[in-house]
Scaffold this active site. Structure first.
Site, PDB file in Angstrom:
ATOM      1  N   LYS A   1      -1.032   2.458  13.194  1.00 20.57           N
ATOM      2  CA  LYS A   1      -1.059   3.973  13.302  1.00 20.57           C
ATOM      3  C   LYS A   1      -1.336   4.357  14.821  1.00 20.57           C
ATOM      4  CE  LYS A   1      -0.748   5.162   9.088  1.00 20.57           C
ATOM      5  NZ  LYS A   1       0.756   5.799   8.699  1.00 20.57           N
TER       6      LYS A   1
ATOM      7  N   ASN B   1       6.835   9.360   6.259  1.00 21.47           N
ATOM      8  CA  ASN B   1       5.374   9.545   5.817  1.00 21.47           C
ATOM      9  C   ASN B   1       5.008   8.182   5.034  1.00 21.47           C
ATOM     10  OD1 ASN B   1       3.272  11.044   4.258  1.00 21.47           O
ATOM     11  ND2 ASN B   1       4.715  10.397   2.647  1.00 21.47           N
TER      12      ASN B   1
ATOM     13  N   TYR C   1      -4.026  -1.691   9.975  1.00 23.46           N
ATOM     14  CA  TYR C   1      -3.824  -0.064   9.548  1.00 23.46           C
ATOM     15  C   TYR C   1      -4.010   0.950  10.919  1.00 23.46           C
ATOM     16  CZ  TYR C   1      -3.720   4.481   7.365  1.00 23.46           C
ATOM     17  OH  TYR C   1      -3.290   5.675   6.927  1.00 23.46           O
TER      18      TYR C   1
ATOM     19  N   THR D   1      -5.915  10.998  -2.140  1.00 20.54           N
ATOM     20  CA  THR D   1      -4.687  10.275  -2.379  1.00 20.54           C
ATOM     21  C   THR D   1      -4.908   8.893  -3.307  1.00 20.54           C
ATOM     22  OG1 THR D   1      -4.011   9.081  -0.581  1.00 20.54           O
ATOM     23  CG2 THR D   1      -3.104  11.450  -0.516  1.00 20.54           C
TER      24      THR D   1
ATOM     25  N   ILE E   1       0.490  12.721  -0.354  1.00 23.91           N
ATOM     26  CA  ILE E   1       0.746  13.603   1.177  1.00 23.91           C
ATOM     27  C   ILE E   1       2.367  13.924   0.871  1.00 23.91           C
ATOM     28  CG2 ILE E   1       0.974  13.790   3.445  1.00 23.91           C
ATOM     29  CD1 ILE E   1      -1.746  12.114   3.613  1.00 23.91           C
TER      30      ILE E   1
HETATM   31  N1  LIG Z   1      -4.917   9.415   2.426  1.00 24.64           N
HETATM   32  C1  LIG Z   1      -5.292   9.317   3.491  1.00 24.64           C
HETATM   33  O1  LIG Z   1      -6.661   9.272   3.680  1.00 24.64           O
HETATM   34  C2  LIG Z   1      -4.517   9.158   4.650  1.00 24.64           C
HETATM   35  C3  LIG Z   1      -5.112   9.211   5.932  1.00 24.64           C
HETATM   36  C4  LIG Z   1      -4.403   9.179   7.181  1.00 24.64           C
HETATM   37  C5  LIG Z   1      -3.057   8.936   6.909  1.00 24.64           C
HETATM   38  N2  LIG Z   1      -2.580   8.601   5.695  1.00 24.64           N
HETATM   39  C6  LIG Z   1      -0.945   8.328   5.985  1.00 24.64           C
HETATM   40  O2  LIG Z   1      -0.354   9.198   4.996  1.00 24.64           O
HETATM   41  C7  LIG Z   1       0.917   8.650   4.486  1.00 24.64           C
HETATM   42  C8  LIG Z   1       0.901   8.990   2.961  1.00 24.64           C
HETATM   43  O3  LIG Z   1      -0.046   8.345   2.222  1.00 24.64           O
HETATM   44  P1  LIG Z   1      -0.790   8.964   1.127  1.00 24.64           P
HETATM   45  O4  LIG Z   1      -2.151   8.977   1.344  1.00 24.64           O
HETATM   46  O5  LIG Z   1      -0.145  10.040   0.541  1.00 24.64           O
HETATM   47  O6  LIG Z   1      -0.674   7.643   0.166  1.00 24.64           O
HETATM   48  P2  LIG Z   1       0.197   7.379  -1.160  1.00 24.64           P
HETATM   49  O7  LIG Z   1       0.067   8.381  -2.073  1.00 24.64           O
HETATM   50  O8  LIG Z   1      -0.042   5.924  -1.554  1.00 24.64           O
HETATM   51  O9  LIG Z   1       1.673   7.437  -0.417  1.00 24.64           O
HETATM   52  C9  LIG Z   1       2.372   6.448   0.051  1.00 24.64           C
HETATM   53  C10 LIG Z   1       3.774   6.636  -0.306  1.00 24.64           C
HETATM   54  O10 LIG Z   1       4.693   5.475   0.548  1.00 24.64           O
HETATM   55  C11 LIG Z   1       5.720   5.142  -0.328  1.00 24.64           C
HETATM   56  N3  LIG Z   1       5.872   3.695   0.291  1.00 24.64           N
HETATM   57  C12 LIG Z   1       5.019   2.642   0.486  1.00 24.64           C
HETATM   58  N4  LIG Z   1       5.588   2.017   1.045  1.00 24.64           N
HETATM   59  C13 LIG Z   1       6.949   2.071   1.260  1.00 24.64           C
HETATM   60  C14 LIG Z   1       8.153   1.336   1.654  1.00 24.64           C
HETATM   61  N5  LIG Z   1       8.154  -0.041   2.081  1.00 24.64           N
HETATM   62  N6  LIG Z   1       9.420   2.025   1.521  1.00 24.64           N
HETATM   63  C15 LIG Z   1       9.298   3.436   1.047  1.00 24.64           C
HETATM   64  N7  LIG Z   1       8.235   4.036   0.493  1.00 24.64           N
HETATM   65  C16 LIG Z   1       7.024   3.455   0.627  1.00 24.64           C
HETATM   66  C17 LIG Z   1       4.747   5.032  -1.659  1.00 24.64           C
HETATM   67  O11 LIG Z   1       5.768   4.961  -2.662  1.00 24.64           O
HETATM   68  P3  LIG Z   1       6.445   3.382  -3.280  1.00 24.64           P
HETATM   69  O12 LIG Z   1       4.966   2.716  -3.591  1.00 24.64           O
HETATM   70  O13 LIG Z   1       6.767   3.902  -4.633  1.00 24.64           O
HETATM   71  O14 LIG Z   1       7.146   2.812  -2.285  1.00 24.64           O
HETATM   72  C18 LIG Z   1       4.289   6.176  -1.645  1.00 24.64           C
HETATM   73  O15 LIG Z   1       4.929   7.173  -2.261  1.00 24.64           O
HETATM   74  C19 LIG Z   1       0.881   7.098   4.921  1.00 24.64           C
HETATM   75  O16 LIG Z   1       1.484   7.000   6.010  1.00 24.64           O
HETATM   76  C20 LIG Z   1      -0.754   7.139   5.134  1.00 24.64           C
HETATM   77  O17 LIG Z   1      -1.067   6.079   6.083  1.00 24.64           O
HETATM   78  C21 LIG Z   1      -3.144   8.659   4.727  1.00 24.64           C
END
Ligand SMILES: NC(=O)c1ccc[n+]([C@@H]2O[C@H](COP(=O)([O-])OP(=O)(O)OC[C@H]3O[C@@H](n4cnc5c(N)ncnc54)[C@H](OP(=O)(O)O)[C@@H]3O)[C@@H](O)[C@H]2O)c1
Length: 244
Positions: A154, A87, A150, A185, A18
């Protein structure tokens, strides 16, 4: 579109999923974007894809010194900051009965404490017209099996926007929560598995998962003055998952 021309943005977790889709959209609309994440190689690949209006800063949102370096880099290159998309997040499942202290600590350290310091440390660079976007989830308002830590994290993020809209009165800075539903993702794949993703798609009134670009489009709306009378809101971009 040029509605973000000249704006500077920080996107934590901006190198994948995202965050990356939002970075592309903000840049397409004229912004200059700093991506922040832990993996240098992943940041480098994203910056190479996004081009000259992207910078990568390596670090963790759970480390205050890393966040200080991020904002020092923003100040040195751009002077001020208009948009923060907090994010970065993690999520994995453990059923009640199997939950460990480490699991809770890791989830809250990144999703809650990380969000708080990402925003608090950005404020000295922000002013009138600034937009802060927090990342919630449909899981913050619905029950989802085995997502205790989780979902609770949130739900906490959802409240941060409401509390901070109070604390930011008079600054001209808006703060809103963007709450995605199931989105295709790496996080969703790892947390839900192939079968779990199918289940979430079928539970969603639009009968599919979101493309990350659909969440990025909503982030651009909240970042821009098109949402100028919105603060303390939760914007659900979830195909209806948490709305029924
Ligand atoms: N995908 C879904 O279905 C969904 C639904 C609702 C909400 N969300 C939310 O959307 C957001 C993005 O998630 P995504 O689905 O796009 O997954 P993702 O691709 O795994 O993205 C998460 C990102 O956060 C970074 N990250 C994790 N821990 C970190 C830390 N301690 N410091 C800095 N960066 C950190 C990761 O990079 P590094 O590992 O390199 O640090 C990664 O780039 C999250 O907050 C998630 O909870 C996702």
């Amino acid at each position: 579109m040029t509605r973000l021309n000249g704006k500077t943005a920080v996107i934590t977790g901006g190198a994948t999923g995202i965050g990356l889709a939002a970075a592309q959209r903000l840049i397409d609309e004229g912004a200059f974007v700093f991506l922040f994440g832990r993996r240098q190689d992943v940041l480098d690949a994203a910056v190479a894809d996004l081009g000259p209006n992207a910078r990568g800063v390596q670090g963790s949102v759970s480390d205050e010194a890393d966040l200080d370096r991020l904002y020092a880099a923003v100040k040195a290159e751009r002077g001020t900051l208009d948009i923060v998309f907090a994010n970065a997040g993690v999520g994995s499942q453990l059923k009640l009965g199997e939950i460990t202290a480490e699991h809770i600590d890791e989830t809250f350290d990144i999703n809650v404490k990380g969000t708080i310091f990402t925003v608090q440390k950005a404020l000295p660079l922000m002013g009138e017209g600034g937009s802060i976007i927090l990342t919630g989830s449909s899981a913050g308002t619905t029950g989802a099996p085995a997502f205790t830590a989780y979902s609770a994290s949130k739900a906490a993020v959802r409240n941060l926007a409401r509390t901070w809209a109070e604390d930011l009165k008079g600054t001209g800075i808006r703060v809103n929560v963007l709450s995605p539903g199931a989105t295709a993702t790496e996080l969703a794949k790892a947390a839900l598995g192939e079968e779990g993703q199918k289940v979430f798609a079928s539970m969603t009134p639009l009968q599919r998962m979101a493309d990350p670009a659909e969440i990025g489009a909503a982030a651009a709306f909240l970042a821009s003055s098109d949402s100028s009378f919105m603060t303390a809101s939760e914007l659900a971009v979830d195909g209806g998952l948490a709305q029924l």
